[in-house]
Write a protein that holds these residues in place. Structure first.
Motif, short mmCIF file in Angstrom:
data_model
loop_
_atom_site.label_atom_id
_atom_site.label_comp_id
_atom_site.label_asym_id
_atom_site.label_seq_id
_atom_site.Cartn_x
_atom_site.Cartn_y
_atom_site.Cartn_z
N LEU A 15 1.53 -22.30 -87.46
CA LEU A 15 1.09 -20.79 -87.93
C LEU A 15 0.74 -20.63 -89.28
N VAL A 47 0.53 -11.20 -88.81
CA VAL A 47 0.11 -11.45 -87.57
C VAL A 47 0.88 -12.68 -86.84
N SER A 48 1.46 -13.78 -87.63
CA SER A 48 1.92 -14.88 -87.12
C SER A 48 2.95 -14.57 -86.20
N SER A 89 3.34 -12.17 -83.89
CA SER A 89 3.11 -11.64 -82.66
C SER A 89 2.38 -12.97 -82.10
N ALA A 90 1.85 -13.76 -82.86
CA ALA A 90 1.52 -15.10 -81.96
C ALA A 90 2.52 -15.95 -81.72
N ALA A 91 3.54 -15.66 -82.41
CA ALA A 91 4.72 -16.78 -82.08
C ALA A 91 5.32 -16.29 -80.71
N ARG A 92 5.48 -14.64 -80.62
CA ARG A 92 5.86 -14.10 -79.36
C ARG A 92 5.15 -14.63 -78.08
N ARG A 93 3.84 -14.54 -78.51
CA ARG A 93 3.00 -14.87 -77.21
C ARG A 93 3.01 -16.31 -76.77
N PHE A 94 3.26 -17.23 -77.83
CA PHE A 94 3.19 -18.53 -77.85
C PHE A 94 4.63 -18.98 -77.06
N SER A 102 4.36 -17.59 -73.13
CA SER A 102 3.51 -18.22 -72.29
C SER A 102 4.23 -19.52 -72.09
N SER A 104 9.98 -14.69 -83.07
CA SER A 104 9.36 -13.66 -84.00
C SER A 104 10.12 -13.36 -85.32
#
Length: 136
Positions: free
Chosen positions: A10, A15-16, A18-23, A26, A45
């Motif tokens: 990241l 914005v990293s 929120s990307a971490a949360r989604r990753f 998933s 996050s």
């Protein structure tokens, strides 16, 4: 026991988180560990946010799942150790992230690495990963 692992690099932008949360959410869903997904995504996050705000570097997020437990690791390029704030103001915009991690994780800590540090947290059984690190 089989360990499942996923990782992503990241950048050092807000914005990293929120990307971490989604990753995390998933991968835990795909591994059949949805019951840990919300807490693990929040921990990831918070750890990534700390890296962005305080280390000022990008991060490598590693998620490990084994035996009903999850280990979140955030590797960054700073040697400065994170510390939970003693008592933050209710109106402060920052200062509560590591307290959240402390509440959700069975244990957490920081390990030095060759090029910085790894801040980690384990959710579920704290003995699954067999690590000897002492938490903070």
């Amino acid at each position: 026991m089989t360990e499942e692992l996923a990782e992503v690099v990241l950048d050092g932008h807000a914005v990293s988180a929120s990307a971490a949360r989604r990753f995390v959410a998933s991968f835990l869903a795909s591994w059949g560990a949805s019951h840990l997904a919300d807490d693990a995504a929040l921990v990831a996050s918070e750890l990534v946010t700390n890296t962005v705000l305080h280390a000022g570097t990008g991060a490598r997020l590693v998620v490990r799942h084994a035996g009903g437990a999850v280990r979140i690791e955030v590797h960054d390029g700073s040697t400065n150790r994170p510390a939970a704030a003693e008592q933050g103001s209710a109106s402060a915009m920052t200062g509560r992230g590591l307290r959240v991690v402390q509440e959700l994780a069975a244990r957490w800590g920081v390990d030095p690495t060759e090029d910085g540090k790894s801040t980690w947290a384990e959710l579920g059984s704290p003995t699954v990963f067999g690590r000897a690190e002492a938490g903070i």
